[in-house]
Design an enzyme around this catalytic site. Structure first.
Site, PDB file in Angstrom:
ATOM      1  CG  ASP A  66       3.678  12.114  15.591  1.00 44.26           C
ATOM      2  OD1 ASP A  66       4.776  12.268  15.037  1.00 44.26           O
ATOM      3  OD2 ASP A  66       3.166  12.952  16.349  1.00 44.26           O
ATOM      4  CD  GLN A 120       5.473  18.033   9.372  1.00 40.89           C
ATOM      5  OE1 GLN A 120       5.316  18.416   8.234  1.00 40.89           O
ATOM      6  NE2 GLN A 120       6.680  17.841   9.869  1.00 40.89           N
ATOM      7  CB  THR A 154       9.725  20.555  16.339  1.00 41.93           C
ATOM      8  OG1 THR A 154       9.849  21.226  15.092  1.00 41.93           O
ATOM      9  CG2 THR A 154       8.606  19.541  16.269  1.00 41.93           C
ATOM     10  N   GLY A 194       9.766  13.219  12.018  1.00 38.26           N
ATOM     11  CA  GLY A 194      10.630  12.200  12.582  1.00 38.26           C
ATOM     12  C   GLY A 194      10.027  10.853  12.278  1.00 38.26           C
ATOM     13  CG  HIS A 195       9.442   9.157   8.985  1.00 38.38           C
ATOM     14  ND1 HIS A 195       8.182   9.463   9.413  1.00 38.38           N
ATOM     15  CD2 HIS A 195       9.551   9.652   7.745  1.00 38.38           C
ATOM     16  CE1 HIS A 195       7.566  10.132   8.459  1.00 38.38           C
ATOM     17  NE2 HIS A 195       8.370  10.264   7.441  1.00 38.38           N
ATOM     18  N   GLY A 233       2.607   6.742  11.805  1.00 43.72           N
ATOM     19  CA  GLY A 233       3.369   5.546  11.449  1.00 43.72           C
ATOM     20  C   GLY A 233       3.709   5.552   9.964  1.00 43.72           C
ATOM     21  CE  LYS A 234       3.598  11.265   8.110  1.00 38.19           C
ATOM     22  NZ  LYS A 234       3.090  11.361   9.482  1.00 38.19           N
ATOM     23  CG  LEU A 262      -6.086  -3.418  14.777  1.00 36.75           C
ATOM     24  CD1 LEU A 262      -7.127  -2.306  14.742  1.00 36.75           C
ATOM     25  CD2 LEU A 262      -6.415  -4.462  13.715  1.00 36.75           C
TER      26      LEU A 262
END
Ligand code: GDP
Length: 432
Positions: A13, A224, A130, A40-41, A15-16, A332
């Site tokens: 998670d 992941q 999940t 999940g993106h 932010g890929k 950030l």
């Protein structure tokens, strides 16, 4: 620099999805090599929010080819649903745009049932999966009783494989009072899915190797994160595949010598979803502040993510095991809620010494060592170039680079495409 692997440098998670979306402007091919629809993106395009679980977010760029490689475990109905949802939003997906490996394993309804039964059996010791059947599907793959995409086109073989897998699972499901999916119905549904997906099924190992050989820009999209890797993560609280950079080769058939760089994605703080160790987890009020500001709720399950301080010792470990050559630092902007001072874990005290990397085998007796650095109180969402970066943000970046040991190549200050600063594009040039 044609072949670049993008991996999560924390617990997923990171932010890929957004980082891959930015880089696919420069990529000809995007390859997923492990995991399934447990990933999940979330990608924001204009005012639209699109959540993808299987199909690489590269599909949102109209001229990018996407590949689900053989290291993946794929639920056919889930791919069909994503293809349909994308088509409704104006992104039609034909076989030239999306290839699925004939060797990718098929997630069966049986695997979802097995996931539920196993979490039930473990009770309070549950992994917090999940429940998408990913673990049981990889189990069947390793036990040589899996069903692969190439099997879907052969009804007799498919029936035999599904009956065999069901026979194996039946007692385990019955012991936990979990209904056993009907094998005949499974086969019918898989045949229907094959009608839709058959044209997409290909020898993707050859396809990707050929693209790399031709010098095309190939991006390997990890799902992941490093600390969830089956071998290199916080076992047993891990996912069931190789999430680290080497997985890109094992899971796609491209040789290690063909990889030109590894971009590690990490947040400016740390989150973890599911159970398991998380040494820099913040106390509940602070965690809640980060969770709200960063919208830290799972894209797949909606579960609230656990939140805490940036763990430079964990990211340094990720740099080593992945061979990360540069970092993409996301979120950030979220630090503005944390006030004038921020803590960063720079090592772990264990057995009387301070270790620079997270000591995964001795976490039960390790204590994170923190350095307090100046916070980043500024609103960063309008920052568009390195020159606009407020001094506090610049200082935090430099501090993280120093702690972790690799440069930040890409900085994200908001969920939108425009809210991104690229200091050093790993692809260097535009795509072909
Ligand atoms: P992934 O699985 O690594 O792609 O991560 P997710 O997509 O599950 O979570 C990342 C979430 O953060 C998504 O909702 C993104 O839209 C959002 N996001 C990504 N980068 C930034 C950023 O720099 N700032 C903020 N505020 N949100 C971001």
């Amino acid at each position: 620099m044609p072949a670049i692997v993008v991996v999560g440098a924390q617990w997923g998670d990171e932010g890929k999805g957004k980082v891959v979306d930015i880089l696919t402007e420069f990529a000809d091919v995007v390859v997923r090599f492990q995991g399934g629809d447990n990933a999940g993106h979330t990608v924001i395009v204009g005012d639209e929010k699109i959540v993808l679980h299987l199909i690489p977010s590269g599909v949102l760029r109209r001229d990018t080819r996407c590949v689900l490689a053989q290291g993946m475990v794929v639920r056919p109905e889930a791919v069909v649903a994503e293809i349909d949802a994308l088509a409704r939003r104006g992104y039609p997906i034909d076989p030239a745009r999306l290839a699925i490996s004939a060797r990718a394993h098929v997630v069966l309804p049986l695997h979802l049932a097995a996931d539920e039964a196993e979490e039930k059996r473990r009770g309070a010791r549950g992994i917090g999966t999940t429940r998408r059947g990913i673990g049981p599907c990889y189990e069947d793959k390793s036990a040589r009783r899996g069903v692969r995409f190439g099997d879907l086109g052969d009804p007799a073989r498919l029936r035999e494989l599904v009956l065999d897998a069901t026979a194996y699972r039946r007692p385990l499901l019955e012991a936990q009072d979990v209904p056993v999916p009907d094998p005949a119905r499974t086969c019918d549904d898989l045949r229907a899915a094959w009608e839709r997906l058959g044209p997409h099924v290909a020898d993707t190992g050859r396809l990707v190797a050929e693209e790399v050989r031709r010098g095309r820009h190939v991006l390997f999209e990890g799902a992941q994160g490093t600390l969830l890797d089956i071998d290199h993560g916080t076992y047993p609280f891990v996912t069931s595949s190789t999430t680290t950079a080497a997985g890109a080769c094992a899971g796609s058939g491209v040789a290690p010598s063909a990889i030109d760089g590894v971009l590690g994605v990490c947040k400016a703080y740390t989150t973890r979803v599911g159970n398991g160790p998380f040494p820099t987890e913040a106390d509940p009020p602070l965690a809640e502040k980060i969770r709200q500001a960063g919208a830290e709720f799972g894209a797949t399950t909606g579960r609230p993510r656990r939140c805490g301080w940036f763990d430079a010792a964990a990211v340094r470990y990720a740099v080593r095991v992945n061979g990360i050559t540069s970092l993409a630092l996301t979120k950030l902007d979220v630090l503005s809620v944390l006030g004038p001072e921020i803590k960063v874990c720079t090592g772990y005290e264990v057995d009387g010494a301070v270790e620079p990397e997270i000591p995964l085998d001795r976490l039960d007796r390790a204590r994170p060592v923190y350095e307090t650095v100046k916070g980043v109180p500024d609103d960063l969402r309008d920052v568009r170039s390195p020159d606009d970066l407020p001094p506090a943000a610049g200082r935090y970046l430099s501090a993280l680079e120093k702690f972790v040991g690799v440069p930040v190549a890409l900085l994200s200050v908001g969920p939108r495409r425009a809210e991104t600063l690229v200091f050093d594009n790993p692809f260097r040039t535009r795509k072909h």
